[in-house]
Design a protein around this motif. Structure first.
Motif, PDB file in Angstrom:
ATOM      1  N   ARG A  51       1.605  -5.082  -5.630  1.00 41.31           N
ATOM      2  CA  ARG A  51       2.669  -4.766  -4.678  1.00 41.31           C
ATOM      3  C   ARG A  51       2.329  -3.448  -4.017  1.00 41.31           C
ATOM      4  O   ARG A  51       1.904  -2.509  -4.685  1.00 41.31           O
ATOM      5  CB  ARG A  51       4.005  -4.671  -5.411  1.00 41.31           C
ATOM      6  N   THR A  52       2.542  -3.372  -2.712  1.00 46.23           N
ATOM      7  CA  THR A  52       2.284  -2.154  -1.942  1.00 46.23           C
ATOM      8  C   THR A  52       3.537  -1.803  -1.157  1.00 46.23           C
ATOM      9  O   THR A  52       4.133  -2.670  -0.510  1.00 46.23           O
ATOM     10  CB  THR A  52       1.109  -2.368  -0.958  1.00 46.23           C
ATOM     11  N   SER A  53       3.926  -0.544  -1.214  1.00 50.46           N
ATOM     12  CA  SER A  53       5.087  -0.091  -0.444  1.00 50.46           C
ATOM     13  C   SER A  53       4.652   0.220   0.990  1.00 50.46           C
ATOM     14  O   SER A  53       3.474   0.107   1.342  1.00 50.46           O
ATOM     15  CB  SER A  53       5.685   1.170  -1.083  1.00 50.46           C
ATOM     16  N   GLN A  54       5.598   0.663   1.763  1.00 53.79           N
ATOM     17  CA  GLN A  54       5.278   1.178   3.096  1.00 53.79           C
ATOM     18  C   GLN A  54       4.579   2.529   2.928  1.00 53.79           C
ATOM     19  O   GLN A  54       4.554   3.090   1.841  1.00 53.79           O
ATOM     20  CB  GLN A  54       6.565   1.378   3.889  1.00 53.79           C
ATOM     21  N   ASP A  55       4.036   3.061   4.015  1.00 55.34           N
ATOM     22  CA  ASP A  55       3.507   4.418   3.945  1.00 55.34           C
ATOM     23  C   ASP A  55       4.652   5.402   4.202  1.00 55.34           C
ATOM     24  O   ASP A  55       5.776   5.001   4.522  1.00 55.34           O
ATOM     25  CB  ASP A  55       2.342   4.629   4.905  1.00 55.34           C
ATOM     26  N   PHE A  56       4.376   6.690   4.048  1.00 55.34           N
ATOM     27  CA  PHE A  56       5.441   7.696   4.097  1.00 55.34           C
ATOM     28  C   PHE A  56       5.156   8.812   5.100  1.00 55.34           C
ATOM     29  O   PHE A  56       5.601   9.942   4.925  1.00 55.34           O
ATOM     30  CB  PHE A  56       5.678   8.265   2.687  1.00 55.34           C
ATOM     31  N   TRP A  57       4.433   8.489   6.167  1.00 58.54           N
ATOM     32  CA  TRP A  57       4.095   9.493   7.174  1.00 58.54           C
ATOM     33  C   TRP A  57       5.339  10.084   7.813  1.00 58.54           C
ATOM     34  O   TRP A  57       5.376  11.280   8.106  1.00 58.54           O
ATOM     35  CB  TRP A  57       3.190   8.879   8.246  1.00 58.54           C
ATOM     36  N   GLN A 140      -0.492   6.320  -6.302  1.00 59.39           N
ATOM     37  CA  GLN A 140      -0.457   6.659  -4.879  1.00 59.39           C
ATOM     38  C   GLN A 140      -1.660   7.562  -4.606  1.00 59.39           C
ATOM     39  O   GLN A 140      -1.848   8.568  -5.282  1.00 59.39           O
ATOM     40  CB  GLN A 140       0.858   7.377  -4.555  1.00 59.39           C
ATOM     41  N   HIS A 141      -2.458   7.213  -3.629  1.00 59.73           N
ATOM     42  CA  HIS A 141      -3.682   7.964  -3.361  1.00 59.73           C
ATOM     43  C   HIS A 141      -3.435   9.285  -2.644  1.00 59.73           C
ATOM     44  O   HIS A 141      -4.251  10.198  -2.745  1.00 59.73           O
ATOM     45  CB  HIS A 141      -4.671   7.112  -2.574  1.00 59.73           C
ATOM     46  N   ASP A 142      -2.351   9.420  -1.926  1.00 61.96           N
ATOM     47  CA  ASP A 142      -1.970  10.665  -1.257  1.00 61.96           C
ATOM     48  C   ASP A 142      -0.490  10.571  -0.911  1.00 61.96           C
ATOM     49  O   ASP A 142       0.060   9.471  -0.822  1.00 61.96           O
ATOM     50  CB  ASP A 142      -2.809  10.893   0.005  1.00 61.96           C
ATOM     51  N   THR A 143       0.163  11.693  -0.703  1.00 59.64           N
ATOM     52  CA  THR A 143       1.619  11.715  -0.547  1.00 59.64           C
ATOM     53  C   THR A 143       2.137  10.901   0.632  1.00 59.64           C
ATOM     54  O   THR A 143       3.274  10.457   0.607  1.00 59.64           O
ATOM     55  CB  THR A 143       2.139  13.158  -0.429  1.00 59.64           C
ATOM     56  N   GLU A 144       1.338  10.719   1.656  1.00 58.11           N
ATOM     57  CA  GLU A 144       1.778   9.941   2.818  1.00 58.11           C
ATOM     58  C   GLU A 144       1.445   8.456   2.695  1.00 58.11           C
ATOM     59  O   GLU A 144       1.920   7.642   3.465  1.00 58.11           O
ATOM     60  CB  GLU A 144       1.144  10.471   4.109  1.00 58.11           C
ATOM     61  N   LEU A 145       0.600   8.115   1.744  1.00 56.81           N
ATOM     62  CA  LEU A 145       0.124   6.741   1.610  1.00 56.81           C
ATOM     63  C   LEU A 145       1.069   5.915   0.735  1.00 56.81           C
ATOM     64  O   LEU A 145       1.885   6.455  -0.001  1.00 56.81           O
ATOM     65  CB  LEU A 145      -1.286   6.750   1.035  1.00 56.81           C
ATOM     66  N   PRO A 146       0.944   4.592   0.806  1.00 55.04           N
ATOM     67  CA  PRO A 146       1.838   3.723   0.039  1.00 55.04           C
ATOM     68  C   PRO A 146       1.683   3.879  -1.466  1.00 55.04           C
ATOM     69  O   PRO A 146       0.618   4.244  -1.967  1.00 55.04           O
ATOM     70  CB  PRO A 146       1.403   2.318   0.462  1.00 55.04           C
ATOM     71  N   LEU A 147       2.749   3.567  -2.176  1.00 53.52           N
ATOM     72  CA  LEU A 147       2.689   3.386  -3.622  1.00 53.52           C
ATOM     73  C   LEU A 147       2.098   2.007  -3.881  1.00 53.52           C
ATOM     74  O   LEU A 147       2.318   1.078  -3.097  1.00 53.52           O
ATOM     75  CB  LEU A 147       4.083   3.460  -4.234  1.00 53.52           C
TER      76      LEU A 147
END
Length: 167
Positions: A51-57, A140-147
């Motif tokens: 499962r992948t969330s949306q990104d958080f930009w 999560q690979h980075d704070t703006e990227l998806p979970l």
């Protein structure tokens, strides 16, 4: 998260992701390394993003992140509960300790090193009679990227609970 949203996440996890985990346990490992939109792996392991969330930009107040984190945690919890029924309590691997050990120049197995770059812990179960273990994590690979809710299957030795236990 509303009760209805939580129930949807739980039902999806059981109906959609548990069969994927079951296939991962029985499918042969690929002969060569691969990486695609569904995950990565090779002759010793397979990692699948369930499962992948949306990104958080554009998530200035972290509301979308909080919602996604709640959904991922619920999906992880229901899958873990299903695996606990099968194989008992998991061994929880402290991936953070492997990441920090890597900063100190100590090398972890490739799979654990890569997982430690996005997740803090990994719940693992040995699969009796399969010669494999299964793991679940949210990372999560980075704070703006998806979970990402991720399942891992490997026939390598089960990782130690922390890097301190291996060095």
């Amino acid at each position: 998260m509303t009760t209805a949203e939580l129930e949807t996440v739980v039902q999806e996890a059981l109906a959609r992701y548990l069969p994927i985990i079951d296939e991962m346990i029985t499918d042969p490992f690929p002969a060569t390394d691969f990486e695609d939109g569904s995950g990565y792996g090779g002759p010793t392991h397979v990692v699948r993003v369930l499962r992948t969330s949306q990104d958080f930009w554009d998530d200035e107040y972290h509301k979308a992140l909080q919602q996604a984190d709640a959904e991922m945690s619920a999906a992880l919890d229901v899958l873990a509960a299903a695996l606990i029924v099968r194989w008992g309590d998991p061994l929880v691997v402290d991936l953070w300790s492997y990441l920090t050990a890597g900063y100190e120049g100590r090398r972890a197995p490739e799979l654990i090193e890569r997982l430690s770059q996005s997740a803090g812990s990994l719940q693992t179960w040995p699969v009796p009679d399969a010669g494999r273990w299964i793991g679940l994590t949210v990372g999560q690979h980075d704070t703006e990227l998806p979970l990402e809710l991720t399942a891992v299957v490997s026939h390598t030795p089960l990782p130690a609970a922390s890097a301190a236990d291996t060095y």
